[in-house]
Scaffold this motif. Structure first.
Motif, mmCIF file in Angstrom:
data_model
loop_
_atom_site.group_PDB
_atom_site.id
_atom_site.type_symbol
_atom_site.label_atom_id
_atom_site.label_comp_id
_atom_site.label_asym_id
_atom_site.label_seq_id
_atom_site.Cartn_x
_atom_site.Cartn_y
_atom_site.Cartn_z
ATOM 1 N N LEU A 184 -25.594 5.887 3.437
ATOM 2 C CA LEU A 184 -26.470 5.416 2.366
ATOM 3 C C LEU A 184 -27.481 6.485 1.979
ATOM 4 N N ASN A 185 -28.028 7.161 2.977
ATOM 5 C CA ASN A 185 -29.011 8.203 2.701
ATOM 6 C C ASN A 185 -28.381 9.341 1.902
ATOM 7 N N ARG A 186 -27.178 9.754 2.315
ATOM 8 C CA ARG A 186 -26.501 10.865 1.631
ATOM 9 C C ARG A 186 -26.113 10.477 0.206
ATOM 10 N N TYR A 187 -25.505 9.299 0.040
ATOM 11 C CA TYR A 187 -25.027 8.910 -1.282
ATOM 12 C C TYR A 187 -26.168 8.534 -2.224
ATOM 13 N N SER A 188 -27.262 8.012 -1.688
ATOM 14 C CA SER A 188 -28.397 7.692 -2.559
ATOM 15 C C SER A 188 -29.040 8.960 -3.100
ATOM 16 N N THR A 189 -28.997 10.036 -2.333
ATOM 17 C CA THR A 189 -29.496 11.324 -2.824
ATOM 18 C C THR A 189 -28.629 11.814 -3.979
ATOM 19 N N LEU A 190 -27.302 11.712 -3.826
ATOM 20 C CA LEU A 190 -26.393 12.103 -4.910
ATOM 21 C C LEU A 190 -26.554 11.175 -6.109
ATOM 22 N N GLY A 191 -26.724 9.879 -5.837
ATOM 23 C CA GLY A 191 -26.917 8.919 -6.920
ATOM 24 C C GLY A 191 -28.204 9.170 -7.684
ATOM 25 N N ALA A 192 -29.237 9.628 -6.984
ATOM 26 C CA ALA A 192 -30.501 9.948 -7.641
ATOM 27 C C ALA A 192 -30.318 11.061 -8.657
ATOM 28 N N ILE A 214 -37.040 -5.320 -7.370
ATOM 29 C CA ILE A 214 -36.389 -6.481 -7.972
ATOM 30 C C ILE A 214 -34.868 -6.338 -7.973
ATOM 31 N N ARG A 215 -34.367 -5.170 -8.382
ATOM 32 C CA ARG A 215 -32.919 -4.967 -8.439
ATOM 33 C C ARG A 215 -32.254 -5.110 -7.068
ATOM 34 N N PRO A 216 -32.821 -4.545 -5.991
ATOM 35 C CA PRO A 216 -32.214 -4.754 -4.672
ATOM 36 C C PRO A 216 -32.184 -6.231 -4.260
ATOM 37 N N ILE A 217 -33.242 -6.959 -4.567
ATOM 38 C CA ILE A 217 -33.271 -8.391 -4.224
ATOM 39 C C ILE A 217 -32.171 -9.132 -4.981
ATOM 40 N N LEU A 218 -32.041 -8.842 -6.277
ATOM 41 C CA LEU A 218 -31.003 -9.494 -7.081
ATOM 42 C C LEU A 218 -29.603 -9.099 -6.616
ATOM 43 N N THR A 219 -29.447 -7.838 -6.198
ATOM 44 C CA THR A 219 -28.155 -7.379 -5.683
ATOM 45 C C THR A 219 -27.775 -8.147 -4.427
ATOM 46 N N PHE A 220 -28.728 -8.318 -3.510
ATOM 47 C CA PHE A 220 -28.456 -9.071 -2.283
ATOM 48 C C PHE A 220 -28.109 -10.519 -2.614
ATOM 49 N N PHE A 221 -28.876 -11.140 -3.504
ATOM 50 C CA PHE A 221 -28.630 -12.537 -3.880
ATOM 51 C C PHE A 221 -27.239 -12.705 -4.478
ATOM 52 N N ARG A 222 -26.870 -11.774 -5.363
ATOM 53 C CA ARG A 222 -25.564 -11.876 -6.032
ATOM 54 C C ARG A 222 -24.417 -11.710 -5.045
ATOM 55 N N LEU A 241 -27.452 -6.666 3.367
ATOM 56 C CA LEU A 241 -28.873 -6.351 3.465
ATOM 57 C C LEU A 241 -29.103 -4.864 3.265
ATOM 58 N N TYR A 242 -28.322 -4.038 3.967
ATOM 59 C CA TYR A 242 -28.505 -2.589 3.856
ATOM 60 C C TYR A 242 -27.951 -2.046 2.540
ATOM 61 N N HIS A 243 -26.838 -2.618 2.084
ATOM 62 C CA HIS A 243 -26.262 -2.160 0.823
ATOM 63 C C HIS A 243 -27.217 -2.384 -0.346
ATOM 64 N N SER A 244 -27.974 -3.466 -0.306
ATOM 65 C CA SER A 244 -28.899 -3.763 -1.397
ATOM 66 C C SER A 244 -30.011 -2.725 -1.498
ATOM 67 N N THR A 245 -30.257 -2.011 -0.412
ATOM 68 C CA THR A 245 -31.305 -0.985 -0.450
ATOM 69 C C THR A 245 -30.839 0.293 -1.132
ATOM 70 N N TYR A 246 -29.528 0.433 -1.327
ATOM 71 C CA TYR A 246 -28.999 1.659 -1.931
ATOM 72 C C TYR A 246 -29.612 1.911 -3.304
ATOM 73 N N THR A 247 -29.661 0.858 -4.128
ATOM 74 C CA THR A 247 -30.251 0.990 -5.458
ATOM 75 C C THR A 247 -31.713 1.406 -5.356
ATOM 76 N N SER A 248 -32.431 0.796 -4.428
ATOM 77 C CA SER A 248 -33.848 1.128 -4.243
ATOM 78 C C SER A 248 -34.016 2.593 -3.861
ATOM 79 N N TRP A 249 -33.235 3.041 -2.905
ATOM 80 C CA TRP A 249 -33.367 4.415 -2.424
ATOM 81 C C TRP A 249 -33.068 5.431 -3.519
ATOM 82 N N GLN A 250 -31.982 5.213 -4.279
ATOM 83 C CA GLN A 250 -31.622 6.228 -5.266
ATOM 84 C C GLN A 250 -32.640 6.302 -6.398
ATOM 85 N N HIS A 251 -33.185 5.161 -6.807
ATOM 86 C CA HIS A 251 -34.211 5.195 -7.858
ATOM 87 C C HIS A 251 -35.520 5.781 -7.330
#
Length: 261
Positions: A184-192, A214-222, A241-251
């Motif tokens: 997640l750390n590596r791919y979120s850097t590339l995603g950023a 907000i987006r990570p919370i909605l991602t987890f809910f969905r 739970l951890y996947h939803s943080t990916y959006t947060s980290w990259q932004h």
């Protein structure tokens, strides 16, 4: 006459995975392994399976995979990650398809993702189709199939007819929580970097709040609730739970990079 099939794999320190992957493609006519500097037993394992080895400095995912494709001599190419393996059923299906004068130019392969050893069947993680099996040149003589040059989530660009096979690749991606967080750390850097390139950085406080919270919370809910991710037990809970943080980290990383310029 069955057309020649080449398998293309890129590697870097994949001794934990590579033997399983290569064992699942022994029916192919040619196996190409492009390594970018492994210091473990990856090269030894590749040689033991009679793979054709090429050493190439790391160029990024898309360029590295395209280099591997360029070394292939088959009419058909199967591009795999080093932590993926074909099920016996998929091996048989590919053999039958290629020997039957296929009308399609490319095939999507369903991917069975494992997390902590458990097959994740819900939450959008299955069947997770990826275009991996394709003709070198499509039937309409379009340009050769290649991976698009982007920092992360590279995909095949191909002008032709596409179908989906019935059986699975098994993706042995994340045997531990540590390996998933590292990914997640590596791919979120590339995603950023992709976010920055597209000009979608969070310039206002409200935009940053939306993208990192907000987006990570909605991602987890969905994924966990609406797409039934909870049916995959404790592994499903942790994954979503951890996947939803990916959006947060990259932004957050994109914002940090732009802020520091």
């Amino acid at each position: 006459m069955t057309p020649k099939l080449s398998v293309a794999i890129i590697t870097l320190n994949e001794e934990a995975n590579l033997a399983r992957t290569l064992a699942s493609v022994q029916f192919a006519d040619e196996i190409i392994v492009v390594d970018s500097g492994s210091t473990d037993r990856t090269l030894e394992i590749a040689a033991s399976f009679k793979a054709k080895l090429f050493l190439e400095p790391w160029q990024g995912f898309a360029r590295q995979k395209n280099f591997a494709i360029e070394q292939c001599t088959g009419t058909w190419i199967l591009s795999l990650d080093a932590d993926e393996a074909l099920t016996p059923e998929l091996q048989t299906e590919i053999g039958a398809v290629l020997s039957g004068n296929p009308t399609a130019d490319a095939y999507l392969l369903r991917r069975r993702n494992l997390f902590l050893g458990r097959w994740i069947r819900h939450g959008g993680f299955y069947p997770d189709p990826h275009l991996r099996l394709f003709r070198r040149h499509s039937a309409n003589f379009a340009p050769p199939a290649r991976f698009t040059d982007r920092p992360v989530h590279e995909t095949i660009a191909l002008d032709g007819v596409t179908e989906t096979l019935k059986h699975d690749i098994v993706h042995h991606a994340y045997p531990t929580i540590e390996s998933y967080i590292e990914s997640l750390n590596r791919y979120s850097t590339l995603g950023a970097q992709t976010i920055i390139d597209k000009g979608h950085t969070s310039h206002s406080r409200l935009a940053l709040l939306h993208n990192v919270l907000i987006r990570p919370i909605l991602t987890f809910f969905r994924n966990y609730l609406l797409r039934l991710g909870f049916l995959d037990g404790r592994e499903g809970l942790l994954l979503h739970l951890y996947h939803s943080t990916y959006t947060s980290w990259q932004h957050a990383k994109a914002w940090q990079t732009v802020r520091n310029r």
